[in-house]
Design a protein around this motif. Structure first.
Motif, mmCIF file in Angstrom:
data_model
loop_
_atom_site.group_PDB
_atom_site.id
_atom_site.type_symbol
_atom_site.label_atom_id
_atom_site.label_comp_id
_atom_site.label_asym_id
_atom_site.label_seq_id
_atom_site.Cartn_x
_atom_site.Cartn_y
_atom_site.Cartn_z
ATOM 1 N N CYS A 151 108.438 77.719 -41.238
ATOM 2 C CA CYS A 151 108.913 76.623 -40.393
ATOM 3 C C CYS A 151 109.061 77.136 -38.955
ATOM 4 N N PRO A 152 108.013 77.001 -38.120
ATOM 5 C CA PRO A 152 108.143 77.473 -36.743
ATOM 6 C C PRO A 152 109.289 76.799 -35.991
ATOM 7 N N ASP A 153 109.598 75.538 -36.342
ATOM 8 C CA ASP A 153 110.736 74.828 -35.755
ATOM 9 C C ASP A 153 111.938 75.008 -36.678
ATOM 10 N N GLU A 154 112.629 76.138 -36.508
ATOM 11 C CA GLU A 154 113.729 76.484 -37.415
ATOM 12 C C GLU A 154 115.024 75.831 -36.904
ATOM 13 N N HIS A 155 115.186 74.547 -37.179
ATOM 14 C CA HIS A 155 116.278 73.799 -36.563
ATOM 15 C C HIS A 155 117.432 73.497 -37.503
ATOM 16 N N GLY A 156 117.352 73.888 -38.769
ATOM 17 C CA GLY A 156 118.427 73.567 -39.698
ATOM 18 C C GLY A 156 118.455 74.513 -40.872
ATOM 19 N N PRO A 157 119.426 74.365 -41.774
ATOM 20 C CA PRO A 157 119.558 75.284 -42.912
ATOM 21 C C PRO A 157 118.369 75.249 -43.864
ATOM 22 N N GLU A 158 117.729 74.095 -44.007
ATOM 23 C CA GLU A 158 116.554 74.017 -44.881
ATOM 24 C C GLU A 158 115.430 74.895 -44.354
ATOM 25 N N GLN A 159 115.230 74.845 -43.034
ATOM 26 C CA GLN A 159 114.177 75.641 -42.416
ATOM 27 C C GLN A 159 114.528 77.132 -42.440
ATOM 28 N N GLN A 160 115.801 77.434 -42.253
ATOM 29 C CA GLN A 160 116.234 78.831 -42.312
ATOM 30 C C GLN A 160 116.001 79.423 -43.689
ATOM 31 N N LEU A 161 116.294 78.657 -44.731
ATOM 32 C CA LEU A 161 116.050 79.115 -46.095
ATOM 33 C C LEU A 161 114.543 79.305 -46.314
ATOM 34 N N ALA A 162 113.756 78.350 -45.844
ATOM 35 C CA ALA A 162 112.303 78.450 -46.004
ATOM 36 C C ALA A 162 111.771 79.722 -45.365
ATOM 37 N N ASN A 163 112.251 80.032 -44.168
ATOM 38 C CA ASN A 163 111.767 81.226 -43.472
ATOM 39 C C ASN A 163 112.254 82.509 -44.135
ATOM 40 N N ARG A 164 113.445 82.458 -44.718
ATOM 41 C CA ARG A 164 113.929 83.639 -45.443
ATOM 42 C C ARG A 164 113.069 83.907 -46.677
ATOM 43 N N LEU A 165 112.695 82.849 -47.386
ATOM 44 C CA LEU A 165 111.826 83.042 -48.554
ATOM 45 C C LEU A 165 110.431 83.482 -48.131
ATOM 46 N N ARG A 166 109.945 82.964 -47.005
ATOM 47 C CA ARG A 166 108.638 83.398 -46.510
ATOM 48 C C ARG A 166 108.683 84.890 -46.147
ATOM 49 N N HIS A 167 109.793 85.334 -45.566
ATOM 50 C CA HIS A 167 109.946 86.765 -45.279
ATOM 51 C C HIS A 167 109.883 87.565 -46.580
ATOM 52 N N GLY A 168 110.522 87.068 -47.637
ATOM 53 C CA GLY A 168 110.460 87.747 -48.918
ATOM 54 C C GLY A 168 109.042 87.817 -49.461
ATOM 55 N N PHE A 169 108.298 86.733 -49.327
ATOM 56 C CA PHE A 169 106.898 86.695 -49.771
ATOM 57 C C PHE A 169 106.081 87.747 -49.029
ATOM 58 N N ARG A 170 106.273 87.830 -47.713
ATOM 59 C CA ARG A 170 105.538 88.808 -46.915
ATOM 60 C C ARG A 170 105.893 90.230 -47.344
ATOM 61 N N LYS A 171 107.159 90.470 -47.669
ATOM 62 C CA LYS A 171 107.556 91.805 -48.126
ATOM 63 C C LYS A 171 106.878 92.158 -49.449
ATOM 64 N N LEU A 172 106.823 91.198 -50.367
ATOM 65 C CA LEU A 172 106.142 91.453 -51.632
ATOM 66 C C LEU A 172 104.672 91.779 -51.404
ATOM 67 N N LEU A 173 104.020 91.048 -50.506
ATOM 68 C CA LEU A 173 102.618 91.325 -50.197
ATOM 69 C C LEU A 173 102.452 92.721 -49.601
ATOM 70 N N ALA A 174 103.290 93.043 -48.617
ATOM 71 C CA ALA A 174 103.182 94.349 -47.969
ATOM 72 C C ALA A 174 103.424 95.479 -48.952
ATOM 73 N N ASP A 175 104.382 95.295 -49.860
ATOM 74 C CA ASP A 175 104.672 96.322 -50.852
ATOM 75 C C ASP A 175 103.489 96.576 -51.778
ATOM 76 N N ARG A 176 102.598 95.612 -51.896
ATOM 77 C CA ARG A 176 101.405 95.756 -52.740
ATOM 78 C C ARG A 176 100.171 96.108 -51.924
ATOM 79 N N GLY A 177 100.371 96.502 -50.685
ATOM 80 C CA GLY A 177 99.265 97.020 -49.893
ATOM 81 C C GLY A 177 98.536 96.013 -49.036
ATOM 82 N N ALA A 178 98.991 94.768 -48.980
ATOM 83 C CA ALA A 178 98.338 93.786 -48.114
ATOM 84 C C ALA A 178 98.549 94.167 -46.652
ATOM 85 N N ASP A 179 97.531 93.959 -45.839
ATOM 86 C CA ASP A 179 97.599 94.225 -44.401
ATOM 87 C C ASP A 179 97.879 92.912 -43.695
#
Length: 264
Positions: A151-179
């Motif tokens: 959510c590039p427009d992080e204007h509320g708690p729903e968007q903040q949660l979405a971005n936190r989960l997206r950060h988690g997804f990116r961490k899982l990818l990076a941990d498995r060697g994704a560039d």
């Protein structure tokens, strides 16, 4: 997509087909625009790498016709087996570990593949090796580090949660060697590999029903990994999926960078 044993988004999971459908809706128009620009037509020999779903292969098959050939490869061909009839040949193949499935191709294309391949350099050179002189290479890959937010427009708690989960997804990818910053390097890598007339552009969906469908399928597919890694709770995920289903959020994807060139 091609994956290693540690690949996060397994083609055999039930959500994979939903993700491929969303990718087709989001990115096929861009892919087909580039392929049309190359003049793909009857008699062409094409290698579609890490094919995943059927949309690009089916489009290519119509373009090359009965006198052409489309070799569709993936480490897991379960989602594309139905397309395996002339002029399409479906083959199990690991682009980062095996020799090319042929040579003299007029076109080689990979979409959302190399970012996940452990030996990206070998994979890229394998694809170039398989081209005839004057043949075209089109690589399309995401660059999540270039735009890391759901959510590039992080204007509320729903968007903040979405971005936190997206950060988690990116961490899982990076941990498995994704560039996660691979896409931006594609033009330079293609030039350094000897390709000529290299160009690139990017497509960045900001909101659409397909973005929401992709997010829902992805989160359901990686739910267990997010929870096991301590990156989210089941309650977080249930709340996020309900927010996505409401249709009230603007959900983006990482930019997809398309880079292409011609073999000398």
């Amino acid at each position: 997509m091609t994956r290693s044993d540690g690949y996060l988004l397994d083609n055999r999971q039930s959500e994979a087909g939903q993700r491929f459908d969303a990718f087709a809706t989001l990115f096929d128009p861009t892919t087909f625009r580039h392929l049309e620009g190359f003049g793909v037509g009857p008699g062409w020999r094409v290698w579609e790498v890490g094919v995943g779903g059927t949309s690009v292969v089916s489009w290519l098959a119509k373009k090359v016709g009965p006198t052409g050939k489309v070799v569709a490869t993936d480490i897991d061909t379960s989602q594309v087996a139905s397309a395996g009839r002339p002029p399409v040949e479906v083959r199990v193949h690991d682009v980062g570990a095996e020799e090319p499935p042929g040579e003299g191709f007029d076109l080689v294309h990979a979409r959302l593949v190399l970012v996940h391949v452990p030996d990206r350099e070998r994979a890229l050179h394998s694809m170039i090796k398989s081209l005839r002189s004057g043949g075209r290479l089109l690589i399309e890959d995401a660059d999540p580090a270039l735009q890391p937010l759901l959510c590039p427009d992080e204007h509320g708690p729903e968007q903040q949660l979405a971005n936190r989960l997206r950060h988690g997804f990116r961490k899982l990818l990076a941990d498995r060697g994704a560039d996660l910053s691979y896409g931006r390097r594609l033009p330079r890598l293609l030039r350094e590999a000897g390709l000529r007339r290299v160009e690139a552009d990017a497509y960045f969906p900001v909101t659409s029903p397909a973005c929401a469908a992709l997010e829902s399928a992805t989160v359901r597919q990686i739910r267990d990994q997010l929870v096991t890694a301590g990156l989210a709770t089941d309650e977080d995920i249930d709340r996020h999926l309900a927010n996505v289903a409401s249709g009230a959020m603007d959900l983006a994807t990482a930019p997809m960078i398309s880079a292409w060139g011609r073999k000398a």
